[in-house]
Structures are given as structure tokens and as C-alpha cells.
Design an enzyme around this catalytic site. Structure first.
Site, mmCIF file in Angstrom:
data_model
loop_
_atom_site.group_PDB
_atom_site.id
_atom_site.type_symbol
_atom_site.label_atom_id
_atom_site.label_comp_id
_atom_site.label_asym_id
_atom_site.label_seq_id
_atom_site.Cartn_x
_atom_site.Cartn_y
_atom_site.Cartn_z
ATOM 1 N N HIS A 126 1.042 -1.603 0.102
ATOM 2 C CA HIS A 126 0.139 -0.162 -0.006
ATOM 3 C C HIS A 126 0.994 1.424 -0.187
ATOM 4 O O HIS A 126 0.384 2.554 -0.733
ATOM 5 C CB HIS A 126 -1.371 -0.338 1.002
ATOM 6 C CG HIS A 126 -2.407 0.440 0.882
ATOM 7 N ND1 HIS A 126 -2.245 1.693 -0.399
ATOM 8 C CD2 HIS A 126 -3.160 0.498 1.500
ATOM 9 C CE1 HIS A 126 -3.783 2.182 -0.303
ATOM 10 N NE2 HIS A 126 -4.369 1.700 0.518
ATOM 11 N N ASP A 135 -2.212 1.889 -5.068
ATOM 12 C CA ASP A 135 -3.718 2.452 -4.243
ATOM 13 C C ASP A 135 -4.781 1.283 -4.455
ATOM 14 O O ASP A 135 -4.325 0.714 -5.425
ATOM 15 C CB ASP A 135 -4.611 3.640 -4.278
ATOM 16 C CG ASP A 135 -3.766 3.896 -6.109
ATOM 17 O OD1 ASP A 135 -4.605 3.138 -6.290
ATOM 18 O OD2 ASP A 135 -3.455 4.557 -7.091
#
Ligand code: CAO
Length: 444
Positions: free
Chosen positions: A415, A419
Site C-alpha cells: 500500500h 492504491d
């Protein structure tokens, strides 16, 4: 949540006026002769309960009951309880119907006792008489809640039941109640002391307390690599995205061709299709086929789709990769997978097959399960995990239910650099390919 209690009620009962002497407020159990009909009252269940609902009768008029036989099931807003008989005898009256409200202190049934009840000696009688002003008598003061046994331990039926269920001799319990009566708290304290005291054997739990050790297993071979890579992965913030895919067409297609390929020595599972779909989706979202350089804070997008496959082998988990999947057909991928599986079985996968993987897939559905959270193999940035294909009801275009083959996929992405939208987009493309396998066959 309502707790379930089993209560044995021992009551010193008021007998009807014609058998009770005028100045005798209590008729002790010793005075009950065979053939006497005694009201069997609902004694105090505790917890401040004043009334209960009759949930079930276990006896009916004319039934013969023995001590501890179930009489009925009652329910209050705090507890449910099975009321058991104190007497041997015959049921001569049942005072409530199911769902009626019964008040504490009122008779549930009348029992014609069969045997004379004795065993209450004078000193105990005195002690009860002395206590009677301190007791919470029923409305008319006829029903004493003190339980007496032949060993002169004073307590309530509920406490006696608690002691019995925990195999505790009431005589062993230090009493703190009035006139040496054993209270519920006394039993609880006693039980706590027992469990804390290693020198006292627990009366109701007998286990082999000695820990039996097995053999020592050093972490070795493939597990060592797993240790290292998974420890590295700990620092990666994983974003996990899951979806369901209807792979009915794929299962059908594979079933149609697998036997022909088997004759050529190729084992075709569903995995080559999943791998090819991963590559096809990477063509559309190339930034996920990459290595992350944490120190330089740089992502290297790799053109080769070197798809790493988590593989269960006799030596443990190993993750070889199939190189340049973007150039390979389904059959070529199957051959590569067969080769790696054969080498994995004998723990002989060469280093070249283990290095330079760019994107991972893990098919845990071979074993079972639906969803899993896969762990990223650094420096890669995405891994997908597949659950077991399940036959589930789904609708077709005409909204008719049919049995579909459904597989769940869970993607974990780094992450820091991927995204959620990008991961979801990739997943949808992969899903499209595994749900429409004919499109996988176009091109390489
Ligand atoms: N659902 C239902 N059936 C499945 C399936 C799934 N998700 N995946 C495979 N199968 C079937 C195969 O189609 C095959 O069926 P047939 O006997 O009819 O041909 C059978 O199960 C056995 O397949 P396989 O063992 O050859 O497996 P594969 O080619 O599908 O996958 C591999 C190869 C290496 C991915 C797999 O053998 C394996 O090792 N999986 C474990 C991965 C793992 O350990 N993941 C955890 C990583 S984290 O610790």
C-alpha cells in the site's frame, strides 16, 4: 445469557392444618408419614427472582417420582432451572400449566410421599427454630429455605447443588453464614482456593498434568528461506482486496482438453489459466509487475512477467517462477509448472527458477479455504491467493438458478506504492479473463 441451574429443593414443609399441632409452626420432615400428601413448593432460586414461567413439565398426574427426578423446567428473566424432586412418591396435583407464572413459595405439585422421612435430629431442629426469625419465610412463614442434612451442614438447596456438581464435600467448606451456614460465596472461595493451590488435587478435573515433549525440529531448508522473506515482508503495509469469480466456463474447457494433454504427458490444471490471466491483466496494468527499491524509494517496472508460484513441497513452501509468461501459451505454462512441481518434489529447484520473480500467485484452494490474506514476497509489490472452487447457486442471463463454479481471489498489494483503485482495476481484468477463458487463448 441465562444460566442453567439444576436445583434440588429440600423443604421443611407446612402440612395441612389437620396434621399440624396448633402451637407447632413447622412440621419437620421426620413427621411426614407414608401416604401424606405434601405440597412441593418452588423454593428460592436466588438472584432476587420472585416468579418464574413454567416452560415444561416432566411429570403428570399419577406419575411416580423418585428423589432427583426432574419435575419441571422453569425460566425467569435471569436464569432457567430444572426443578428436581426431593421425595419418592406419586404426583397427586399439578398446580400450573405450561407458560403459567409460578410464584416462589407456592406449590408446584403435590406429592404423596411413599416413605417416612426421618434423619432430622433434635439439635438441628433447635438450630432451625432459632434461625427461623432470621429466615426470609414465605408469605405465611411456613416454608423454610434452610437445607438440613444428616451431617448438620446448614445451607440452601442451590448451594448444595453447586457443591454436588463440583464434587465438593460441604463439610470441607469453611462456612461464614449465620449459625455456621455454608453460603454460595463460601463455595466459590473454596473452589478458587482449590484451583490456586497446586498441592491440592482438583476434585473434579483429573488430567495428566505432565507436559509431554516431542522431538526438536530445527528450522531448515525451504523453511529458512520462508523465515527470511516473511520477516522482511512484515514491514510492508498490506492492502487486501478480494473478489469472487465464476469459473464455470474455465472448468468446462479444461475438462474437455485435459485428457488429450495427459496422453502427451502434460498435466493441465486450472493454474496455467490463472497464471496466463495474471499476465494478460499485467499487460493492462504494467505498474504492478515491479520491484520496489525501498532505500532508493524507487519502483522498477519489469517487462518480463516472471510469475512466482507458491508451491507446497515435501520440504515446505518454495516460490519458483515461470519466466516471460507474456510469451507463453497455456500449454507451455502447464509444461513449465509440471517441471517445477517435479523438481519441487525432490527439493531440486535450481536457483535460476527461484530468482527474478516479478508477481506472485498462491493457489491454496488445492487444500481448501475460501479467502486468505497472502503475504507479499519482497521486492515484489503484489500477490494473489486463490481459494477452493465451490459449486454455488448463481443466476444465468434468464435469471434461472444454475450450479456455478465459484472461486475467490484475494490480492495483497504494497500500500506504500499501490492504491486500492489500481488493485481493484487489476482484479477486475483478471476476473474477466478467468471468467471468459476463450480470450486467454487469443495471442501468445
Ligand atoms: N479449487 C479446486 N480445485 C483445485 C484448485 C482450486 N483452487 N486448484 C487446483 N485444483 C485441482 C486441480 O485442478 C487438480 O485437479 P485434477 O486432479 O482434476 O487435475 C488438483 O486440484 C490438484 O492440482 P495440483 O496439485 O496439480 O495443483 P495446481 O496445478 O492447480 O497448482 C500448485 C499447483 C503448485 C499451486 C499447488 O500444487 C500447490 O502447491 N499449492 C499450494 C500453494 C501454497 O502452499 N500456498 C500457500 C502459500 S503461503 O504459505
Amino acid at each position: 445469557m441465562a444460566s442453567t441451574l439444576r436445583l434440588c429443593t429440600l423443604q421443611i414443609v407446612q402440612l395441612s392444618k389437620n396434621v399440624c399441632k396448633p402451637n407447632c409452626r413447622y412440621m419437620f420432615l421426620s413427621a411426614v408419614r407414608p401416604g401424606t400428601i405434601v405440597p412441593f413448593k418452588l423454593s428460592d432460586i436466588g438472584e432476587g427472582i420472585r416468579d418464574v414461567i413454567i416452560k415444561e413439565w416432566y411429570v403428570k398426574l399419577g406419575d411416580r417420582v423418585s428423589q432427583f427426578d426432574n419435575i419441571c423446567e422453569v425460566q425467569s428473566d435471569k436464569a432457567s432451572a430444572t426443578i428436581t424432586s426431593r421425595y419418592d412418591g406419586v404426583i397427586r396435583a399439578v398446580h400450573y400449566k405450561v407458560d403459567d407464572v409460578a410464584l416462589v413459595g407456592n406449590p408446584l405439585v403435590d406429592i404423596e410421599v411413599e416413605e417416612e422421612i426421618t434423619n432430622v435430629d433434635e439439635s438441628v431442629k433447635k438450630s432451625v427454630r432459632k434461625e427461623r426469625n432470621e429466615e426470609t419465610d414465605s408469605q405465611e412463614g411456613h416454608d423454610i429455605k434452610v437445607e438440613i442434612n444428616s451431617n448438620k451442614v446448614l445451607t440452601t438447596p442451590a448451594v448444595r447443588r453447586l457443591a454436588m456438581e463440583n464434587n465438593i464435600n460441604l463439610k470441607d467448606v469453611p462456612a461464614t453464614g449465620k449459625s455456621g451456614r455454608v453460603l454460595k460465596e463460601d463455595i466459590l472461595v473454596y473452589m478458587q482456593d482449590l484451583s490456586h493451590s497446586s498441592s491440592i488435587e482438583r476434585p473434579s478435573i483429573r488430567t495428566n498434568e505432565k507436559t509431554v515433549l516431542g522431538e526438536n525440529m530445527p528450522v531448515k531448508k525451504y523453511a529458512k528461506a520462508m523465515w527470511k522473506s516473511m520477516t522482511q515482508s512484515l514491514s510492508i503495509p498490506h492492502f487486501v482486496y478480494s473478489d469472487e469469480c465464476n469459473v464455470s466456463k474455465l472448468v468446462k474447457y479444461r475438462d474437455e482438453v485435459k485428457d488429450t494433454l495427459k496422453e502427451q504427458g502434460i498435466s493441465l490444471s486450472l493454474m496455467p489459466f490463472f497464471i496466463k490471466a495474471a499476465s494478460r491483466a499485467l499487460e493492462r496494468v504494467p505498474e504492478l509487475n515491479a520491484w520496489l527499491d525501498e532505500d532508493a524509494q524507487n519502483i522498477r517496472i519489469v517487462k518480463s512477467h516472471n510469475i512466482s508460484i507458491a508451491m507446497d513441497t515435501p520440504e515446505g513452501l518454495i516460490v519458483p517462477n515461470i519466466k516471460n509468461v507474456q510469451t507463453l501459451s497455456i500449454v507451455a505454462i502447464a509444461k513449465e509448472l509440471n517441471r517445477l512441481q517435479a523438481l519441487g518434489k525432490i527439493a531440486s529447484i535450481p536457483l535460476a527458477d527461484l530468482s527474478e520473480g516479478t508477481f506472485s500467485l498462491s493457489n491454496i484452494g488445492v487444500i481448501g479455504g475460501t479467502y486468505t490474506k497472502p503475504v507479499i514476497l519482497s521486492p515484489q509489490i503484489v500477490i494473489g491467493a486463490l481459494g477452493k472452487i465451490q459449486k454455488l447457486p448463481r443466476f444465468d442471463e434468464l435469471e434461472k438458478v444454475y450450479p456455478a463454479n465459484v472461486i475467490a481471489v484475494s490480492w495483497a498489494a504494497d500500500h506504500r506504492v499501490v492504491d486500492g483503485v489500481t488493485m481493484a482495476k487489476y482484479s477486475s481484468i483478471w476476473k474477466y479473463y478467468v471468467e471468459n477463458p476463450m480470450h486467454l487463448l487469443l495471442g501468445a
